[in-house]
Motif scaffolding. Structure first.
Motif, mmCIF file in Angstrom:
data_model
loop_
_atom_site.group_PDB
_atom_site.id
_atom_site.type_symbol
_atom_site.label_atom_id
_atom_site.label_comp_id
_atom_site.label_asym_id
_atom_site.label_seq_id
_atom_site.Cartn_x
_atom_site.Cartn_y
_atom_site.Cartn_z
ATOM 1 N N ASN A 182 123.457 118.832 -141.923
ATOM 2 C CA ASN A 182 123.445 118.294 -143.283
ATOM 3 C C ASN A 182 122.035 117.965 -143.741
ATOM 4 O O ASN A 182 121.077 118.086 -142.981
ATOM 5 N N ASP A 183 121.942 117.543 -145.008
ATOM 6 C CA ASP A 183 120.631 117.348 -145.641
ATOM 7 C C ASP A 183 119.911 116.077 -145.196
ATOM 8 O O ASP A 183 118.791 115.810 -145.643
ATOM 9 N N THR A 184 120.535 115.280 -144.333
ATOM 10 C CA THR A 184 119.792 114.160 -143.755
ATOM 11 C C THR A 184 118.946 114.667 -142.587
ATOM 12 O O THR A 184 118.320 113.872 -141.875
ATOM 13 N N MET A 185 118.956 115.996 -142.388
ATOM 14 C CA MET A 185 118.157 116.661 -141.357
ATOM 15 C C MET A 185 118.623 116.279 -139.959
ATOM 16 O O MET A 185 117.816 116.012 -139.068
ATOM 17 N N ARG A 186 119.943 116.251 -139.826
ATOM 18 C CA ARG A 186 120.507 115.934 -138.514
ATOM 19 C C ARG A 186 121.601 116.938 -138.147
ATOM 20 O O ARG A 186 122.296 117.454 -139.022
ATOM 21 N N PHE A 187 121.711 117.162 -136.838
ATOM 22 C CA PHE A 187 122.838 117.906 -136.287
ATOM 23 C C PHE A 187 123.840 116.881 -135.765
ATOM 24 O O PHE A 187 123.460 115.861 -135.184
ATOM 25 N N THR A 188 125.119 117.177 -135.950
ATOM 26 C CA THR A 188 126.167 116.340 -135.364
ATOM 27 C C THR A 188 127.122 117.241 -134.590
ATOM 28 O O THR A 188 127.730 118.109 -135.213
ATOM 29 N N PRO A 189 127.266 117.095 -133.272
ATOM 30 C CA PRO A 189 126.480 116.177 -132.439
ATOM 31 C C PRO A 189 125.061 116.699 -132.212
ATOM 32 O O PRO A 189 124.817 117.894 -132.329
ATOM 33 N N ALA A 190 124.169 115.785 -131.848
ATOM 34 C CA ALA A 190 122.785 116.174 -131.567
ATOM 35 C C ALA A 190 122.583 116.413 -130.073
ATOM 36 O O ALA A 190 121.565 116.945 -129.666
ATOM 37 N N THR A 191 123.540 115.990 -129.269
ATOM 38 C CA THR A 191 123.487 116.254 -127.829
ATOM 39 C C THR A 191 124.773 116.959 -127.431
ATOM 40 O O THR A 191 125.864 116.480 -127.745
ATOM 41 N N ILE A 192 124.610 118.100 -126.799
ATOM 42 C CA ILE A 192 125.754 118.945 -126.439
ATOM 43 C C ILE A 192 125.717 119.186 -124.937
ATOM 44 O O ILE A 192 124.674 119.532 -124.388
ATOM 45 N N SER A 193 126.841 118.991 -124.274
ATOM 46 C CA SER A 193 126.915 119.240 -122.829
ATOM 47 C C SER A 193 127.763 120.474 -122.564
ATOM 48 O O SER A 193 128.855 120.607 -123.116
ATOM 49 N N VAL A 194 127.240 121.357 -121.740
ATOM 50 C CA VAL A 194 127.986 122.562 -121.353
ATOM 51 C C VAL A 194 127.837 122.764 -119.845
ATOM 52 O O VAL A 194 127.011 122.123 -119.202
ATOM 53 N N LYS A 195 128.641 123.698 -119.327
ATOM 54 C CA LYS A 195 128.539 123.988 -117.887
ATOM 55 C C LYS A 195 127.688 125.236 -117.675
ATOM 56 O O LYS A 195 127.659 126.133 -118.515
#
Ligand SMILES: [Cu+2]
Length: 161
Positions: free
Chosen positions: A59-72
Motif C-alpha cells: 500500500n501507499d504507506t510504503m509497507r508490505f503486509t506481512p513484512a516478515t515471511i517464513s518459508v521452508k
C-alpha cells in the motif's frame, strides 16, 4: 628525533597501505558472499510444485503486509501480491545489496521497465502472482523498487528455515 619521525611516518604509511589492501580484500569477499547469497535465495518456481500460498499486501504507506515471511527450505511458494494503494508497487526478491543497487538504478531511470522472474509489478487495485522456489536456509530480502519506495522503507524479510 628526526629518525623517529621518519620511522613513524613509514609505519603510518605501511598501516594505511595495509588498511587499503584489507578493505580491497573485504570488498571482494563481500562480493563473493553476495553472489552466493543471491543463488542461495533459490530460483523461479513451477506452478505445479506450489506447496504454500501467501497473501502479501502493498500500500501507499510504503509497507508490505506481512513484512516478515517464513518459508521452508526448498519450498515452492506462490505469492499473491495485492496492491491496495493508488500508486504502482512491486515485490522484488533479492539480497539487500542487489535491491539497494537496483533501487538506485530505478531512481536514475524511473521509466525503466524491468521484469524478471524474481519480481512482480502490480498496478493500483490489482493483484499479481510470483512463484518462487526457495533454496538454502537464511534470511533474505524483498523490496519495492519503484523510485523512492525502497528508501521510504518499503521492504521486508524472508526467513528460510
Ligand atoms: Cu512501492
Amino acid at each position: 628525533m628526526k629518525s623517529i619521525l621518519i620511522a613513524s611516518t613509514l609505519v603510518l604509511s605501511l598501516l594505511s597501505l595495509n588498511a587499503y589492501a584489507h578493505s580491497d580484500d573485504e570488498q571482494i569477499a563481500a562480493a563473493e558472499s553476495q553472489n552466493g547469497h543471491a543463488a542461495a535465495l533459490g530460483k523461479p518456481g513451477i506452478a505445479g510444485n506450489v506447496t504454500k500460498t501467501m497473501n502479501v499486501d502493498m500500500n501507499d504507506t510504503m509497507r508490505f503486509t506481512p513484512a516478515t515471511i517464513s518459508v521452508k527450505r526448498g519450498e515452492t511458494v506462490k505469492f499473491i501480491v495485492r496492491n491496495s494503494g493508488k500508486l504502482k508497487h512491486e515485490m522484488v526478491l533479492g539480497s539487500a545489496k542487489e535491491l539497494k543497487e537496483h533501487a538506485a538504478m530505478m531512481a536514475k531511470f524511473p521509466e525503466m521497465e524491468h521484469s524478471d522472474p524474481n519480481q512482480v509489478s502490480v498496478e493500483p487495485g490489482k493483484t499479481g502472482e510470483l512463484i518462487w522456489q526457495f533454496g538454502k536456509a537464511g534470511t533474505f530480502d524483498f523490496a519495492c523498487l519503484e523510485p523512492g519506495h525502497f528508501e521510504a522503507g518499503m521492504r521486508g524479510n524472508i526467513i528460510v528455515k
